[in-house]
Design an enzyme around this catalytic site. Structure first.
Site, short mmCIF file in Angstrom:
data_model
loop_
_atom_site.label_atom_id
_atom_site.label_comp_id
_atom_site.label_asym_id
_atom_site.label_seq_id
_atom_site.Cartn_x
_atom_site.Cartn_y
_atom_site.Cartn_z
N ILE A 1 39.59 67.92 23.87
CA ILE A 1 40.10 68.64 25.10
C ILE A 1 41.54 67.89 25.40
CG2 ILE A 1 39.97 69.41 27.67
CD1 ILE A 1 36.88 69.17 27.16
N PHE B 1 33.14 71.99 21.36
CA PHE B 1 34.26 70.90 22.10
C PHE B 1 33.72 69.68 23.16
CE2 PHE B 1 34.06 74.51 24.91
CZ PHE B 1 34.40 73.90 26.04
N CYS B 2 34.58 68.77 23.10
CA CYS B 2 34.31 67.82 24.03
C CYS B 2 35.54 67.10 24.34
CB CYS B 2 33.18 66.65 23.41
SG CYS B 2 33.69 65.89 22.01
N THR B 3 35.33 65.83 25.21
CA THR B 3 36.69 65.46 25.70
C THR B 3 37.46 64.95 24.70
OG1 THR B 3 35.45 64.68 27.59
CG2 THR B 3 37.60 63.66 27.39
#
Length: 393
Positions: free
Chosen positions: A364, A335-337
């Site tokens: 996210i 996952f990332c922003t």
């Protein structure tokens, strides 16, 4: 990081912070004698409790330690504004300023003004302040240079609806990305949009803010290009414009990765909807990896996620080589922003022979928007790349 109003017990830490910041940060722009006059040996040369209580004094606190403070007077004057010497360029000043501007709008203040040091001039300029004049002031017998700066809030007070902040990216073969730049720039300016748009041959990446009508118009305009027709976006709102200007930039890569033969528009890992993410990362056989950098992870992350300790995203291939190259059967969830880094990372991992690679669709931000707080496995805040610095989980 917590931003709150001043409390009486804060006085001692604030006195020390004021003294240390001037003597160890402002010293680069002022002479020792000037610094000595500005921050005398007596930490209590002023009554900090009375001074901070008589204004709207905001305090930045982390782990019960005060790392910054700033003051707003009811006439729009910003008085003391200092960040701890060990927390320079970490978003402390930005968070404090956002609190001050929000309070000013609440109080219907049309104009903010401040006398800033040489050291702080660039910070306030980046927040939309203009220099009114340069002046010499006398402080305990020493003359110091500072700048009177101001910013009008009138246009924000006239606005009844919050600003829409849209975040989006899309991988596509934009061979004409250079010629797209002036057209997109003109379109955004005509609709009073501000923010950042990155264009590269591999696609588009942006966080842009403006009115509801302006954002809708831009998205419609971009999706009229057949290559961008499936562009998806995420939205939040802000009471204050989080950007001061528009920047449309040309890039070799939308996000620097350093691997030239990766094409996320052709193959990426398996998308996982926010509603299904919790079930996946609770699986003990799944290795959950946070692909963001160290600074972002410090704001918050998912429960049980591995922090690869990346200073920069382009270090991710080395992390894989050093830690997972002999375990390509491992089921991995990333996952990332907003999702863009996971697109590249998952495409790279598939090319390297990893069997099962999953990534959080929309990142996210989408997870926080769609998963109820009582069900969320997110811990902390989420760093975002604008003046908001972080959004709440």
């Amino acid at each position: 990081m917590l931003i709150r109003l001043f409390q009486e017990q804060d006085s001692e830490q604030i006195a020390q912070l004021f003294h240390d910041t001037i003597r160890e940060v402002n010293i680069r722009d002022y002479l020792p004698a000037q610094v000595q006059a500005w921050a005398p040996d007596d930490l209590y040369f002023t009554d900090w409790t009375e001074d901070c209580s008589s204004n709207f004094t905001y305090v930045a606190e982390e782990e019960n330690k005060i790392i910054g403070f700033a003051q707003l007077e009811t006439d729009g004057h910003i008085d003391c504004f200092y960040c701890h010497k060990d927390y320079q360029r970490c978003g402390v000043g930005t968070r404090l300023y956002r609190a001050i501007e929000a309070k000013a709008l609440e109080l219907k203040i049309e104009r903010l003004f401040v006398e800033v040091s040489i050291t702080a001039r660039a910070f306030f300029k980046s927040r939309g302040f203009a220099v009114v004049k340069e002046q010499q002031v006398t402080c305990r017998g020493e003359k110091l240079t500072n700048f009177v700066m101001e910013k009008s809030l009138a246009k924000y007070l006239e606005k009844s609806e919050p600003f829409v902040v849209a975040t989006f990216y899309h991988f596509a073969d934009l061979t004409d990305y250079k010629s797209m730049r002036p057209k997109i720039t003109d379109f955004c300016n005509n609709h009073e949009l501000k923010g950042v748009i990155l264009l590269a041959q591999e696609g588009i990446n942006s966080t842009i803010a403006g009115s509801r009508e302006g954002i809708d118009a831009l998205l419609s305009y971009l999706r009229s290009d057949i290559r961008l027709r499936n562009l998806e976006h995420k939205e939040t709102t802000s009471d204050v414009m989080p950007y001061n200007k528009l920047r449309v930039r040309l890039k070799k890569e939308l996000v620097k990765f350093g691997i030239s033969d990766i094409d996320p528009s052709k193959e990426v890992g398996t998308y996982v909807e926010p509603q299904d993410w919790n079930q996946l990362i609770r699986d003990p056989d799944v290795l959950v990896i946070d692909t963001r950098n160290i600074y972002e992870v410090e704001f918050g992350t998912f429960e049980g996620a591995i922090n690869p300790n990346l200073d920069f995203f382009y270090e991710f291939p080395k992390y894989l080589e050093d830690n997972l190259s002999n375990n390509k059967q491992q089921k991995i969830a990333m996952f990332c922003t907003g999702g863009i880094r996971c697109e590249k990372a998952s495409a790279y991992m598939l090319a390297k022979g990893f069997d099962e690679v999953y990534h959080l669709k929309g990142g996210i931000l989408k997870y926080l928007a769609e998963v109820p707080p009582e069900e969320s496995l997110w811990q902390g805040e989420c760093f975002v790349f604008d003046d908001r610095i972080a959004t709440k989980g």
